[in-house]
Design a protein around this motif. Structure first.
Motif, PDB file in Angstrom:
ATOM      1  N   UNK A 114      -8.489   9.826  -5.317  1.00  0.00           N
ATOM      2  CA  UNK A 114      -8.402   8.376  -5.140  1.00  0.00           C
ATOM      3  C   UNK A 114      -7.845   8.077  -3.753  1.00  0.00           C
ATOM      4  N   UNK A 115      -8.140   6.899  -3.221  1.00  0.00           N
ATOM      5  CA  UNK A 115      -7.665   6.567  -1.874  1.00  0.00           C
ATOM      6  C   UNK A 115      -6.136   6.567  -1.805  1.00  0.00           C
ATOM      7  N   UNK A 116      -5.630   7.007  -0.657  1.00  0.00           N
ATOM      8  CA  UNK A 116      -4.189   7.010  -0.402  1.00  0.00           C
ATOM      9  C   UNK A 116      -3.937   6.296   0.916  1.00  0.00           C
ATOM     10  N   UNK A 117      -2.938   5.453   0.921  1.00  0.00           N
ATOM     11  CA  UNK A 117      -2.613   4.623   2.077  1.00  0.00           C
ATOM     12  C   UNK A 117      -1.432   5.219   2.831  1.00  0.00           C
ATOM     13  N   UNK A 118      -1.531   5.251   4.147  1.00  0.00           N
ATOM     14  CA  UNK A 118      -0.462   5.827   4.970  1.00  0.00           C
ATOM     15  C   UNK A 118       0.649   4.816   5.228  1.00  0.00           C
ATOM     16  N   UNK A 153       0.115  -6.157   1.790  1.00  0.00           N
ATOM     17  CA  UNK A 153      -1.040  -5.876   2.640  1.00  0.00           C
ATOM     18  C   UNK A 153      -1.737  -4.591   2.192  1.00  0.00           C
ATOM     19  N   UNK A 154      -0.966  -3.583   1.830  1.00  0.00           N
ATOM     20  CA  UNK A 154      -1.539  -2.334   1.351  1.00  0.00           C
ATOM     21  C   UNK A 154      -2.354  -2.523   0.086  1.00  0.00           C
ATOM     22  N   UNK A 155      -1.820  -3.299  -0.837  1.00  0.00           N
ATOM     23  CA  UNK A 155      -2.575  -3.598  -2.068  1.00  0.00           C
ATOM     24  C   UNK A 155      -3.891  -4.296  -1.738  1.00  0.00           C
ATOM     25  N   UNK A 156      -3.839  -5.258  -0.828  1.00  0.00           N
ATOM     26  CA  UNK A 156      -5.032  -6.004  -0.433  1.00  0.00           C
ATOM     27  C   UNK A 156      -6.078  -5.067   0.174  1.00  0.00           C
ATOM     28  N   UNK A 157      -5.630  -4.167   1.029  1.00  0.00           N
ATOM     29  CA  UNK A 157      -6.558  -3.216   1.653  1.00  0.00           C
ATOM     30  C   UNK A 157      -7.213  -2.337   0.596  1.00  0.00           C
ATOM     31  N   UNK A 158      -6.419  -1.764  -0.296  1.00  0.00           N
ATOM     32  CA  UNK A 158      -6.973  -0.869  -1.319  1.00  0.00           C
ATOM     33  C   UNK A 158      -7.852  -1.615  -2.320  1.00  0.00           C
ATOM     34  N   UNK A 159      -7.431  -2.809  -2.725  1.00  0.00           N
ATOM     35  CA  UNK A 159      -8.148  -3.543  -3.775  1.00  0.00           C
ATOM     36  C   UNK A 159      -9.357  -4.322  -3.275  1.00  0.00           C
TER      37      UNK A 159
END
Length: 184
Positions: free
Chosen positions: A26-30, A157-163
Motif C-alpha cells: 500500500x502507498x506510504x507517505x514520507x 494534507x497527507x490524508x488528502x494526498x493519499x485519499x
C-alpha cells in the motif's frame, strides 16, 4: 535558508513536498522529524531570492530527501495548462496555504505543497545538517500518530494526498516543467 522577511507580520514564500512510495502493498507517505520543531512534517523550505517556487521544490527534494528529480514523478491534474507564451507554466500544487509559524512576533509562511511518487529508494542521503529521521507512513499509521508528534495540518494534507490526489492525478516527469520561456 534563513527567513527573508523578519519584521513582525512578514510573510516568507515556502514550498513543501510529500513523496509517496508505491513499491509496497500500500502507498506510504514520507515524513521527516523536523530538527527544530521536533515534529513530523513534510520536506520543504524557503524560496530563495534567485529562484522560482518550482526551482525551490527541486532543490529541497535533493537536500532533504536524497532523491534526485529523475527518481520521482510529480502528481498533476489531468486537466491543466501545459504551456504559456512568454511565461513559465508552473506545476499545479496540491495545496496553497498560509500559516502563522511564530506568534511573538507574528511570522507567516505562504506555502505551495506538491506531491511526488516513486517506487524506489533515494539515490543519496539528506544533506549535512538535514534531518535523517525519515518515516514512511501508510494511511492507517498516519491516523494513529500521536497529536504531539505531528503538525496537524501536514497530517491533513497527507490524508488528502493519499485519499484524493494519488488516485486521481497523473504522474509526470519533473522535467516537464523545465521549459521556461525567457524572462526579461
Amino acid at each position: 535558508m534563513p527567513h527573508l522577511h523578519t519584521r513582525p507580520g512578514d510573510h516568507d514564500a515556502t514550498v513543501s513536498l510529500f513523496i509517496v512510495r508505491v513499491d509496497g502493498p500500500e502507498p506510504r507517505l514520507s515524513y521527516h522529524l523536523h530538527r527544530r520543531a521536533r515534529k513530523l512534517m513534510m520536506f520543504g523550505g524557503h524560496v530563495e531570492h534567485d529562484e522560482t517556487p518550482w526551482a525551490a521544490v527541486r532543490r529541497e527534494l535533493v537536500e532533504e530527501s536524497g532523491y534526485q528529480p529523475e527518481q520521482v514523478r510529480l502528481l498533476q491534474p489531468v486537466v491543466r495548462i501545459r504551456h504559456l507564451t512568454d511565461a513559465a507554466a508552473h506545476p499545479v500544487p496540491v495545496l496553497s496555504s498560509t500559516a502563522c509559524t511564530s506568534a511573538d512576533p507574528a511570522h507567516f509562511h505562504t506555502d505551495l505543497l506538491y506531491a511526488l511518487v516513486t517506487a524506489e529508494e533515494p539515490a543519496g542521503a539528506p544533506d549535512t545538517g538535514e534531518s535523517t529521521d525519515i518515516r514512511l507512513l501508510t494511511r492507517a499509521e498516519l491516523d494513529v500518530v500521536p497529536d504531539d508528534e505531528i503538525v496537524e495540518m501536514w497530517r491533513e494534507a497527507g490524508r488528502f494526498i493519499l485519499d484524493e490526489i494519488l488516485p486521481a492525478w497523473e504522474p509526470v516527469a519533473m522535467d516537464e516543467h523545465l521549459s521556461v520561456a525567457p524572462l526579461v
